[in-house]
Each structure stands twice: as structure tokens, then as C-alpha cells.
Design a protein around this motif. Structure first.
Motif: not given
Length: 153
Positions: A28-29, A32, A66, A100, A137, A140
């Protein structure tokens, strides 16, 4: 015999929840961060005293956050009412998206105000509800929820 196998599988899943969260948080990080860097343009290297910025340092800080927020997610979805949704990709995406949005709200409305005060800005700023930040967000959270569900299987 089947009862013993289920208990072993359940114990293994509990022990690896933070590892699963770390994998999902990094995924996810990464999404993002790429969005922030190439779409929004807010992850360029910052200039330092010697005039040189460090994109690697900015990425390291971003990915650390993250990971931390992924572990918090893992603990929240460990609650029985959320656990049944977090273990499936479709509903995990929805739970992750909600997470998020909550992260975005907390970061925008609370953290930025405290950061301003800590940096001697004595008048609290009116929160800027940035759509680009909200989308990041959400990305993410969705990736976190889907990857967490996938690695939990």
C-alpha cells in the motif's frame, strides 16, 4: 484430528498477522508513494542545508509510516466483528478504504494542526481538505485491505 489441524492453523495465522500487515503495508505504501511522487508531485526530495535533497530518505520515512499504520490496521481488523470482512479481498478492500479515509481525516484535521503548533505556528490553520491526499489515502487503504486478505489466506 481435524480440530487439532484447525487450532494449529489458527495459531499460525495469529502469529503471522503483523508480518502479513507489514507485507500489505509495504504494498500500500509503495502504491501511495508512487501516486504522491508521479501524480501529485509532493514526494520530491526536500532541499537540505547543503542544497541536496534525499528522495531515498523521504521514501524511507513514507514506507515506515505505511508499516506502522498497517500494524494498527491489523490490530483493528483482529476484532471479531471486522475479522470476517478483512479476510476476503472484496470486503477487505472496503474495510481498507474506510481505514484510508479515517487516516486521511486524522492526518488532515489533527496531526497537521499539532505539527503547526510544534513548529511555532501559533494560529492553528484551517484544515485544507486536499482531494489528492484523500485519493492517495484511499489507494493505500484499498491496497492494504486487499493484500492483507490475500496474504492471510
Amino acid at each position: 484430528m481435524a480440530e487439532t489441524e484447525t487450532a494449529v492453523r489458527r495459531d499460525r495465522r495469529e502469529r503471522s498477522r503483523w508480518v502479513d500487515a507489514a507485507i500489505a503495508g509495504l504494498a500500500g505504501g509503495l502504491v501511495f508513494g508512487l501516486y504522491l511522487q508521479f501524480v501529485v508531485g509532493v514526494l520530491p526530495p526536500r532541499a537540505t542545508a547543503d542544497g541536496v535533497g534525499s528522495l531515498a530518505l523521504d521514501w524511507a520515512v513514507h514506507l515506515f509510516h505505511s508499516l506502522v499504520f498497517a500494524v494498527v490496521y491489523a490490530e483493528l481488523v483482529g476484532w471479531p466483528r471486522l475479522a470476517r470482512y478483512a479476510d476476503r479481498a472484496g470486503t477487505g478492500a472496503i474495510v481498507g478504504a474506510g481505514y484510508g479515509v479515517v487516516l486521511w481525516g486524522v492526518a488532515t484535521l489533527v496531526v497537521m494542526a499539532f505539527w503547526a503548533v510544534a513548529n511555532t505556528v501559533w494560529v492553528l490553520p484551517i484544515p485544507g481538505l486536499n482531494l489528492g491526499s484523500l485519493v492517495g489515502h484511499l489507494l493505500y487503504g484499498v491496497v492494504l485491505g486487499v493484500v492483507f486478505a490475500a496474504v492471510r489466506r
